[in-house]
Design a protein around this motif. Sequence first.
Motif, PDB file in Angstrom:
ATOM      1  N   LYS A 185       2.534   4.695   1.038  1.00 28.09           N
ATOM      2  CA  LYS A 185       2.721   5.341   2.173  1.00 28.09           C
ATOM      3  C   LYS A 185       2.684   6.770   2.116  1.00 28.09           C
ATOM      4  O   LYS A 185       3.070   7.323   0.749  1.00 28.09           O
ATOM      5  CB  LYS A 185       3.885   4.898   2.868  1.00 28.09           C
ATOM      6  N   ALA A 186       2.544   7.575   3.122  1.00 25.79           N
ATOM      7  CA  ALA A 186       2.610   8.952   2.855  1.00 25.79           C
ATOM      8  C   ALA A 186       3.954   9.494   2.329  1.00 25.79           C
ATOM      9  O   ALA A 186       4.055  10.551   1.424  1.00 25.79           O
ATOM     10  CB  ALA A 186       2.322   9.612   4.284  1.00 25.79           C
ATOM     11  N   GLN A 188      -2.472  13.688  -0.913  1.00 25.68           N
ATOM     12  CA  GLN A 188      -2.401  12.494  -0.789  1.00 25.68           C
ATOM     13  C   GLN A 188      -1.774  11.994   0.506  1.00 25.68           C
ATOM     14  O   GLN A 188      -2.156  10.975   1.335  1.00 25.68           O
ATOM     15  CB  GLN A 188      -2.014  11.619  -1.956  1.00 25.68           C
ATOM     16  N   ALA A 189      -0.461  12.528   0.712  1.00 27.94           N
ATOM     17  CA  ALA A 189       0.303  12.235   1.857  1.00 27.94           C
ATOM     18  C   ALA A 189      -0.461  12.464   3.014  1.00 27.94           C
ATOM     19  O   ALA A 189      -0.263  11.842   3.988  1.00 27.94           O
ATOM     20  CB  ALA A 189       1.898  12.767   1.623  1.00 27.94           C
ATOM     21  N   HIS A 216       0.727  -1.249  -0.035  1.00 24.70           N
ATOM     22  CA  HIS A 216      -0.082  -0.090  -0.106  1.00 24.70           C
ATOM     23  C   HIS A 216       1.168   1.114  -0.029  1.00 24.70           C
ATOM     24  O   HIS A 216       1.935   1.270   0.630  1.00 24.70           O
ATOM     25  CB  HIS A 216      -0.917  -0.015   1.292  1.00 24.70           C
ATOM     26  N   LEU A 244      -3.216  10.226   4.011  1.00 21.97           N
ATOM     27  CA  LEU A 244      -2.502   9.060   4.788  1.00 21.97           C
ATOM     28  C   LEU A 244      -1.866   9.310   6.137  1.00 21.97           C
ATOM     29  O   LEU A 244      -1.821   8.444   7.025  1.00 21.97           O
ATOM     30  CB  LEU A 244      -1.442   8.299   3.864  1.00 21.97           C
ATOM     31  N   ASN A 245      -1.278  10.539   6.392  1.00 22.88           N
ATOM     32  CA  ASN A 245      -0.695  10.970   7.573  1.00 22.88           C
ATOM     33  C   ASN A 245      -1.153  12.510   8.014  1.00 22.88           C
ATOM     34  O   ASN A 245      -0.749  13.352   7.364  1.00 22.88           O
ATOM     35  CB  ASN A 245       0.790  10.906   7.591  1.00 22.88           C
TER      36      ASN A 245
END
Length: 78
Positions: A14-15, A40-41, A12, A44-45
């Motif tokens: 990752k950030a 998007q980063a 998957h 994810l975070n």
Amino acid sequence: MVKVSSASVPTHPKAEDFFIQSNDKYEKGDYQAAIAAYSQAIVLNPNYVEAYNRRGNARRALGDNKGALADYNAASAN
């Protein structure tokens, strides 16, 4: 004897993966694509301070001072 499969294991994103892509796009002057990848980063975070800062820089480069300020504020809140 152990047989190792040659099939790739899906990973998957990752950030950090999106952050690296973002920096590349930013350096090439593709600020819209950089903003999308920084976003998007952040998805994810949500505490990714440097992604907020750099997305703010990209927004500022496009003249979106309000968006840039929002990103800088989000970075300082984390």
